[in-house]
Design an enzyme around this catalytic site. Structure first.
Site, PDB file in Angstrom:
ATOM      1  CD  GLU A 373      39.411  49.519  42.679  1.00  0.00           C
ATOM      2  OE1 GLU A 373      40.517  49.708  43.190  1.00  0.00           O
ATOM      3  OE2 GLU A 373      39.124  48.451  42.070  1.00  0.00           O
ATOM      4  CD  GLU A 374      39.030  45.458  40.330  1.00  0.00           C
ATOM      5  OE1 GLU A 374      40.153  45.819  39.971  1.00  0.00           O
ATOM      6  OE2 GLU A 374      38.812  44.726  41.309  1.00  0.00           O
ATOM      7  CG  ASP A 402      39.785  47.161  47.098  1.00  0.00           C
ATOM      8  OD1 ASP A 402      39.297  46.036  46.859  1.00  0.00           O
ATOM      9  OD2 ASP A 402      40.338  47.860  46.231  1.00  0.00           O
ATOM     10  CG  HIS A 470      42.167  41.583  39.270  1.00  0.00           C
ATOM     11  ND1 HIS A 470      42.845  42.675  38.815  1.00  0.00           N
ATOM     12  CD2 HIS A 470      41.500  42.008  40.377  1.00  0.00           C
ATOM     13  CE1 HIS A 470      42.598  43.715  39.609  1.00  0.00           C
ATOM     14  NE2 HIS A 470      41.791  43.321  40.570  1.00  0.00           N
TER      15      HIS A 470
END
Ligand SMILES: [Zn+2]
Length: 631
Positions: A373-374, A402, A470
């Site tokens: 997904e990232e 998410d 992240h």
């Protein structure tokens, strides 16, 4: 189960009475067997998070495959049919990177590009994914650094006006926040910059907000935000079709949405070196610094794997309710998205326990953990592309989880068809229903379901401010210490997911937002900035539909969105995301933004509405809808 009546003689009637009683008892006991939200366990969610987040789950890495195996085991143990969907996709590994300050005499001072972890949190220092941008360009660049603010189109246009041709060949230093990072790099490229450096400002999620890790949840000066800079969804080399063996693949330089200049993410500390002694300037413009930068990549295809668990519906097996979360991450990924993955696996465990008691859902349930997904919703997009026809025919709803426990504030969004179900589930779980349940924006795995398959979608979770997005610092430590020490937030998110899934699995639950879809479309049309005569046809068709839907509600209203899928297999004409943002009547909006004639896009949207009228509301043949909406 059915009870037959008819011409039974009196002795049999007694028997029938007994059968009915038995059937009722059985039904009651089956209802007793149904999964209950109070079976969700905060302790088990905590243990799952620890298990999942022991290493970064970079898509395509061995660590990611270990997490996939774990998810498969949980689904298998819950009695589900396990599906592992594998795709070979273009996700270049960063094999090296360099950034050096150049002095006037040609000397080079390399900057340390690694992300320092915390002594208090050994996991944050172990086996890091190098700070990188997914799907950026490999290559070298050298030049003077220009500070471009948040990197919007307007900021670069203004810089171009002010600095002229000198901007060509410069390196843009851009502050994270606001628009999606891929648009920042694309805007820099369009302005003539040959490299882009994206940094995290302490004012956004660092010391300017509060105490930094390990003393508070905010980003220390050394923290770095990785992330994709791809301006598209799915495998870049197979846009619109699945990356299955033998599929046609584009050359990387022909793939739409890939930036063509190298970019790197920077810590606030390294950005300070580029800003110089006076710090970040008030306005955009030249900095004193000159730099050279380099990004090396291995472009070999990598294999990603989506892991899904299926429970066949006992009453309507051909109606699917899907619940999913992405499993991959940039760091240990505790909040993004260990939280959502743990919740989906917890729902699987509770469903599994109920199936052992004899319970079955009425509709088919599909639990999914997506890979990559990232990098641009890659795993979910490939799976939707592969199963697009079946999803158009069968999917009732897709629920996305998410980053569902990164703070205490509850939020949700959904397409109009799911408003009633989401409101009911929130109320039952004691959660305040958000005032505006608008269509979710871009940036997560609901997007391909809505845009490619026209499925009703919802997303929900608990959010708050912190500085681990992240980063290698997104570990269980920050969750246990600051964000959700007793895992009650994780438990509330999983309970809501379970309740909503259960409600939608009930064959009597009607997913119907047709009047609300039409109303929202009318509002969007009024705000689109065109003179009413140009939109007269479109507006008239919307009004026709509003009347028709009120007079005779369609049998399968959850398929409303599917009528807006163009015949050529492209994306929805009704709603589409772009970066984190989204737009109604996206092709009309894009034509207006580009200054081209909007008439053809208005005609396509009007034709889609006519299809809704004739094939959806007026025609009983539902099978017709299973095909892509072209003729
Ligand atoms: Zn995420």
């Amino acid at each position: 189960m059915s009870v037959h009546g008819g011409s039974l003689a009196p002795p049999s009637a007694i028997l029938l009475g007994n059968t009915v009683t038995l059937a009722c008892l059985l039904l009651l006991s089956l209802q007793d067997a149904a999964p209950r939200p109070d079976e969700v366990s905060a302790e088990r969610l905590h243990a799952t998070l620890i298990e999942l987040c022991a290493e970064p789950r970079l898509a395509g890495s061995p660590a990611s495959r270990r997490a996939a195996d774990y998810a498969a085991q949980v689904f298998f143990a819950a009695g589900m049919r396990v599906e592992e969907a594998r795709y070979g996709v273009h996700l270049p590994r960063q094999t090296g990177a360099e950034l050096a300050l150049l002095d006037a005499r040609g000397g080079r001072v390399p900057l340390d590009l690694t992300e320092a972890g915390l002594a208090a949190d050994p996991l944050s220092r172990r086996a890091q994914v190098p700070p990188m941008h997914g799907l950026t360009a490999a290559g070298k660049a050298q030049g003077r650094v220009v500070f471009a603010g948040r990197g919007t189109r307007e900021e670069f246009a203004e810089l171009r006006t002010r600095l002229g041709d000198a901007l060509q060949g410069s390196i843009a230093l851009v502050r994270y926040g606001g628009l999606y990072r891929g648009l920042k790099v694309a805007n820099a490229e369009a302005a003539g910059c040959t490299g882009a450096l994206l940094y995290t400002d302490a004012e956004d999620d660092g010391a300017g907000r509060g105490a930094v890790l390990p003393d508070g949840p905010y980003r220390p000066e050394s923290g770095i935000q990785r992330g994709s800079v791809f301006n598209g969804d799915g495998d870049p080399l197979t846009p619109g079709w699945a990356s299955v063996p033998g599929a046609r693949r584009l050359a990387p330089n022909a793939a739409p949405g890939l930036v063509q200049i190298p970019s790197l993410p920077l810590s606030a500390g390294n950005a300070a070196r580029l800003f110089g002694p006076d710090g970040r300037p008030e306005r955009t413009g030249w900095l004193e610094a000159r730099v050279s930068m380099r990004v090396d990549q291995d472009p070999a295809a990598v294999e990603i794997v989506d892991v899904l668990g299926w429970i066949e519906g006992a009453v309507r097996p051909d109606e699917w309710v899907l619940l999913g979360a992405h499993r991959d991450s940039w760091g240990p990924g505790a909040t993004d998205n260990g939280s959502g993955t743990s919740a989906v696996l917890e729902v699987a465990r509770v469903l599994g326990a109920a199936m052992e008691r004899g319970w079955r859902p009425e509709r088919t349930l599909v639990l999914a953990t997506w890979d990559a997904e990232e990098w641009g919703l890659v795993g979910s997009t490939e799976w939707v592309e592969q199963h697009r026809g079946e999803l158009r025919e069968k999917a009732v709803a897709y629920l996305n989880m998410d980053s569902v426990a990164s703070g205490a504030e509850f939020g949700a969004s959904c397409t109009p068809g799911l408003v009633a179900a989401l409101e009911a589930a929130c109320t039952a779980e004691g959660l305040a229903v958000p005032a505006q349940l608008g269509v979710p924006g871009g940036g997560s795995d609901h997007v391909p379901f809505l845009e490619l398959a026209g499925v009703e979608v919802a997303g929900f979770g608990f959010h708050g401010s912190n500085g681990v997005y992240h980063s290698a610092l997104d570990t269980p430590f920050v969750v246990e210490t600051f964000l959700d020490p007793d895992f009650t937030i994780h438990a509330r998110a999983a309970r809501l997911a379970l309740r909503l899934t259960m409600d939608l699995a009930n064959a009597d639950t009607r997913v119907d937002g047709v009047p609300a879809w039409i109303l929202q479309a009318e509002i969007a049309l009024a705000e689109i900035g065109l003179a009413p005569p140009q939109l007269a046809d479109l507006a008239a068709r919307l009004q026709d539909l509003q009347r028709a839907a009120a007079a005779a509600p369609p049998a399968a209203p959850h398929r409303f969105g599917r009528c807006f899928l163009p015949a050529d297999g492209g994306r929805s004409l009704l709603w589409r995301s772009s970066g984190y943002a989204s737009a109604w009547f996206p092709e009309v909006a894009a034509a207006l933004a580009d200054g081209t004639d909007p008439a053809p896009s208005i005609a396509r949207a009007t034709a889609a509405l006519e299809r809704v009228g004739t094939r959806f509301l007026g025609v009983a043949d539902q099978a017709d809808l299973s095909r892509p909406s072209g003729r």
